[in-house]
Write an enzyme that holds these catalytic residues in place. Structure first.
Site, PDB file in Angstrom:
ATOM      1  CE  LYS A 120      -4.405   1.187   2.180  1.00  0.00           C
ATOM      2  NZ  LYS A 120      -5.162   1.068   3.433  1.00  0.00           N
TER       3      LYS A 120
HETATM    4  O1  G3P Z   1      -7.900   2.074   5.207  1.00  0.00           O
HETATM    5  C1  G3P Z   1      -8.199   3.290   4.653  1.00  0.00           C
HETATM    6  C2  G3P Z   1      -9.570   3.841   4.996  1.00  0.00           C
HETATM    7  O2  G3P Z   1     -10.537   2.853   4.875  1.00  0.00           O
HETATM    8  C3  G3P Z   1      -9.630   4.635   6.253  1.00  0.00           C
HETATM    9  O3  G3P Z   1     -10.946   4.946   6.660  1.00  0.00           O
HETATM   10  O4  G3P Z   1     -12.556   5.766   8.345  1.00  0.00           O
HETATM   11  O5  G3P Z   1     -10.092   6.271   8.628  1.00  0.00           O
HETATM   12  O6  G3P Z   1     -11.443   7.404   6.870  1.00  0.00           O
HETATM   13  P1  G3P Z   1     -11.276   6.164   7.672  1.00  0.00           P
END
Ligand code: G3P
Length: 214
Positions: free
Chosen positions: A85
């Site tokens: 990633k």
């Molecule tokens: O893994 C990346 C993403 O899904 C993060 O989500 O909720 O931290 O914006 P969030």
């Protein structure tokens, strides 16, 4: 549509796998840190790969090109299912091209625009991760980005998969599915929400009541 779990928590990953619903896992530095996994990051990824048996995204911490390559190569050695990633930066795109040439899959993360996704796809990313929830958070429209990406990727036949990330609710998933997104990466809490409907609970209660009255 493939379901990935957005988590570094082994119990959550095991539980979703036990339902037969787990196609893969995505992690990020925040999720790994939540499990106090900074020091044993590689061990955690190895354990996740054993449970998931599908693509597992492991994110680099480096922001410079050489550092990304070094870290990415080390992560790729952990398991054949590891997906590197990389962040949507100039160095991240350069490193994406490097890994794509070596046939090592990359997930380009922190995508917030169609132009960024286009760069990642052209560099050979296996996945792009548009963050729909964080766009909604700033009064933008996360789902309209998914719609734009679906159209653009279809126009040019990109094989890069649209991996919808930063999902906050079941509506994000249903809308993503309607738009043909390849993957949704879901927090554990949102997967649990997908099961629920009050009429299902009422229906079971009524069936059991009728059964016991006979
Ligand atoms: O893994 C990346 C993403 O899904 C993060 O989500 O909720 O931290 O914006 P969030």
């Amino acid at each position: 549509m493939k379901f990935f779990l957005d988590s570094a928590n082994l119990n959550e990953i095991e539980e979703i796998a036990s339902f037969g619903l787990l196609d893969g896992v995505t992690t990020n530095p925040s999720l790994v840190a939540k499990e106090n996994g900074q020091k044993n990051f590689k061990t955690i990824i190895k354990k996740i790969c054993k449970i998931a048996k599908g693509p597992v995204s492991a994110e680099v911490i480096s922001t410079d090109y050489k550092g990304m390559i070094k870290e990415g190569e080390e992560l790729a050695k952990i398991d054949k299912n590891v997906v590197i990633k990389l962040p949507m930066t100039k160095n991240g795109i350069k490193a994406t091209s490097y890994f794509a040439k070596k046939k090592i899959p990359v997930n380009v993360t922190l995508i917030f625009s169609c132009s960024q996704a286009l760069l990642a796809a052209k560099a050979g990313a296996a996945y792009v991760s548009p963050f729909v929830g964080r766009l909604d958070d700033i009064s933008s429209n996360g789902m309209s980005l998914i719609s734009d990406l679906s159209e653009v990727f279809l126009n040019y036949g990109f094989i890069t998969e649209i991996l919808v990330a930063s999902i906050r609710n079941p509506i994000h998933i249903v809308e993503s599915a309607k738009l043909g997104a390849d993957v949704a990466t879901l927090p554990y809490s949102v997967i649990m929400q997908l099961f629920n409907h009050p009429l299902t609970d009422i229906g079971i209660e009524k069936f059991l009541k009728d059964w016991n009255n006979k």
